[in-house]
Design a protein around this motif. Structure first.
Motif, PDB file in Angstrom:
ATOM      1  N   VAL A   1      -4.266  -1.785 -11.309  1.00 29.35           N
ATOM      2  CA  VAL A   1      -3.268  -0.726 -11.488  1.00 29.35           C
ATOM      3  C   VAL A   1      -2.883  -0.604 -12.964  1.00 29.35           C
ATOM      4  N   LEU A   2      -2.722  -1.748 -13.633  1.00 37.00           N
ATOM      5  CA  LEU A   2      -2.320  -1.708 -15.042  1.00 37.00           C
ATOM      6  C   LEU A   2      -3.435  -1.127 -15.911  1.00 37.00           C
ATOM      7  N   ARG A   3      -4.682  -1.407 -15.538  1.00 37.15           N
ATOM      8  CA  ARG A   3      -5.809  -0.804 -16.253  1.00 37.15           C
ATOM      9  C   ARG A   3      -5.785   0.719 -16.048  1.00 37.15           C
ATOM     10  N   ARG A   4      -5.476   1.156 -14.815  1.00 37.10           N
ATOM     11  CA  ARG A   4      -5.411   2.586 -14.534  1.00 37.10           C
ATOM     12  C   ARG A   4      -4.255   3.242 -15.285  1.00 37.10           C
ATOM     13  N   LEU A   5      -3.146   2.534 -15.419  1.00 38.30           N
ATOM     14  CA  LEU A   5      -2.030   3.074 -16.207  1.00 38.30           C
ATOM     15  C   LEU A   5      -2.506   3.394 -17.630  1.00 38.30           C
TER      16      LEU A   5
ATOM     17  N   GLU B   1      -5.559   5.408  -8.198  1.00 39.52           N
ATOM     18  CA  GLU B   1      -4.994   6.477  -9.022  1.00 39.52           C
ATOM     19  C   GLU B   1      -3.488   6.678  -8.827  1.00 39.52           C
ATOM     20  N   ARG B   2      -3.066   6.811  -7.572  1.00 39.09           N
ATOM     21  CA  ARG B   2      -1.668   7.092  -7.308  1.00 39.09           C
ATOM     22  C   ARG B   2      -0.750   5.939  -7.748  1.00 39.09           C
ATOM     23  N   PHE B   3      -1.273   4.717  -7.696  1.00 39.28           N
ATOM     24  CA  PHE B   3      -0.503   3.555  -8.154  1.00 39.28           C
ATOM     25  C   PHE B   3      -0.313   3.611  -9.672  1.00 39.28           C
TER      26      PHE B   3
ATOM     27  N   ALA C   1       0.825  -1.214   0.000  1.00 39.60           N
ATOM     28  CA  ALA C   1       0.000   0.000   0.000  1.00 39.60           C
ATOM     29  C   ALA C   1       0.860   1.266   0.000  1.00 39.60           C
ATOM     30  N   ILE C   2       2.040   1.170  -0.613  1.00 39.04           N
ATOM     31  CA  ILE C   2       2.923   2.342  -0.672  1.00 39.04           C
ATOM     32  C   ILE C   2       3.218   2.681  -2.133  1.00 39.04           C
ATOM     33  N   THR C   3       3.028   3.953  -2.462  1.00 41.75           N
ATOM     34  CA  THR C   3       3.451   4.430  -3.780  1.00 41.75           C
ATOM     35  C   THR C   3       4.753   5.202  -3.597  1.00 41.75           C
ATOM     36  N   HIS C   4       5.619   5.140  -4.589  1.00 45.84           N
ATOM     37  CA  HIS C   4       6.959   5.717  -4.463  1.00 45.84           C
ATOM     38  C   HIS C   4       6.963   7.231  -4.632  1.00 45.84           C
ATOM     39  N   GLY C   5       6.228   7.703  -5.626  1.00 45.43           N
ATOM     40  CA  GLY C   5       6.117   9.139  -5.834  1.00 45.43           C
ATOM     41  C   GLY C   5       7.199   9.747  -6.716  1.00 45.43           C
TER      42      GLY C   5
END
Ligand SMILES: Nc1ncnc2c1ncn2[C@@H]1O[C@H](COP(=O)(O)OP(=O)(O)O)[C@@H](O)[C@H]1O
Ligand SMILES: [Mg+2]
Length: 227
Positions: free
Chosen positions: A212-216, A157-159, A123-127
């Motif tokens: 996440v890949l769909r959101r990308l 979204e952030r992912f 549950a961590i995004t790098h940013g």
């Protein structure tokens, strides 16, 4: 702090990084640099907060078994962290070095995708997923560094944005590796296959690799549409 510096590795706008040793072990010192244009009090508070956040997330990720540097010492007042020195070179250099084989590069990119998925499963995004913040060792294994902009999040979204950042960089800065993002995505998806559905965490369920890949894809088409 008994850090013995040997060589400056990096002098950026935000941080100064020295290679050296700490208690006889290979270490780096990361020193926050003041931003001249900011009010000193505000700058100190922001820098302090970012370093504390980076330290906290590094500890959490190390405990979860991720390939990130161990945090060995922290002086938030001085704005300094002592970190385990990770062997290897930044992915940016590996991709620019024509002496590596295609298959080594592919392995490095697949492994990079895998560790990004491991990160997202926590549950961590790098940013700031640039090719400077991914280190690759001689076996093609990848480690992640520089968590100053990382956050805990559960929204997809952030992912998606995290992957879009590295997507853009691979496309713009490394056009000679045309399949780079596909290889990274392959590693990202394969890691989820290997580990199974992500565990429910205290904050809820993290988005799956498929989500996440769909959101990308969504982020990509938004960017294409709006320029
Ligand atoms: N733990 C580490 N092990 C090895 N090299 C590191 C480590 N931390 C930083 N570096 C090197 O220093 C550079 C800058 O560090 P980074 O944490 O990314 O700072 P910045 O926030 O200025 O980008 C990295 O790109 C990498 O080359
Ligand atoms: Mg960096």
């Amino acid at each position: 702090m008994s850090f013995k510096p040997s060589r400056q590795m990096h002098l950026g706008a935000e941080a100064e990084v020295w290679s050296g040793s700490w208690m006889g072990r290979d270490a780096v010192s990361k020193l926050r640099r003041p931003r001249k244009w900011r009010h000193p009090d505000l700058d100190h508070r922001l820098g302090h907060r970012r370093m504390m956040s980076e330290a906290r997330l590094l500890i959490r990720l190390k405990n979860a078994g991720l390939p990130v540097p161990a945090l060995w010492d922290l002086d938030p007042e001085a704005g300094r962290m002592i970190l385990e020195r990770i062997p290897g070179r930044p992915l940016i250099e590996v991709l620019r070095d024509a002496t590596y084989t295609e298959s080594f590069i592919e392995t490095a990119l697949i492994n990079t995708g895998a560790v990004i998925r491991q990160l997202h499963r926590q549950a961590i995004t790098h940013g700031d997923l640039s090719t400077n913040n991914i280190l690759v060792d001689t076996n093609g294994n990848a480690s992640l560094i520089d968590f100053g902009l990382a956050v805990i999040d559960y929204e997809v979204e952030r992912f998606g944005i995290d992957l879009h950042v590295i997507d853009e960089i691979l496309g713009a800065s490394h056009p000679e590796h045309i399949d780079a993002i596909e290889q990274l995505i392959k590693g990202y998806a394969a890691e989820e296959e290997r580990l199974g559905a992500p565990a429910e965490l205290s904050g809820g369920a993290v988005p799956t690799a498929t989500e996440v890949l769909r959101r990308l894809e969504d982020v990509r088409s938004r960017v294409r549409y709006h320029g």
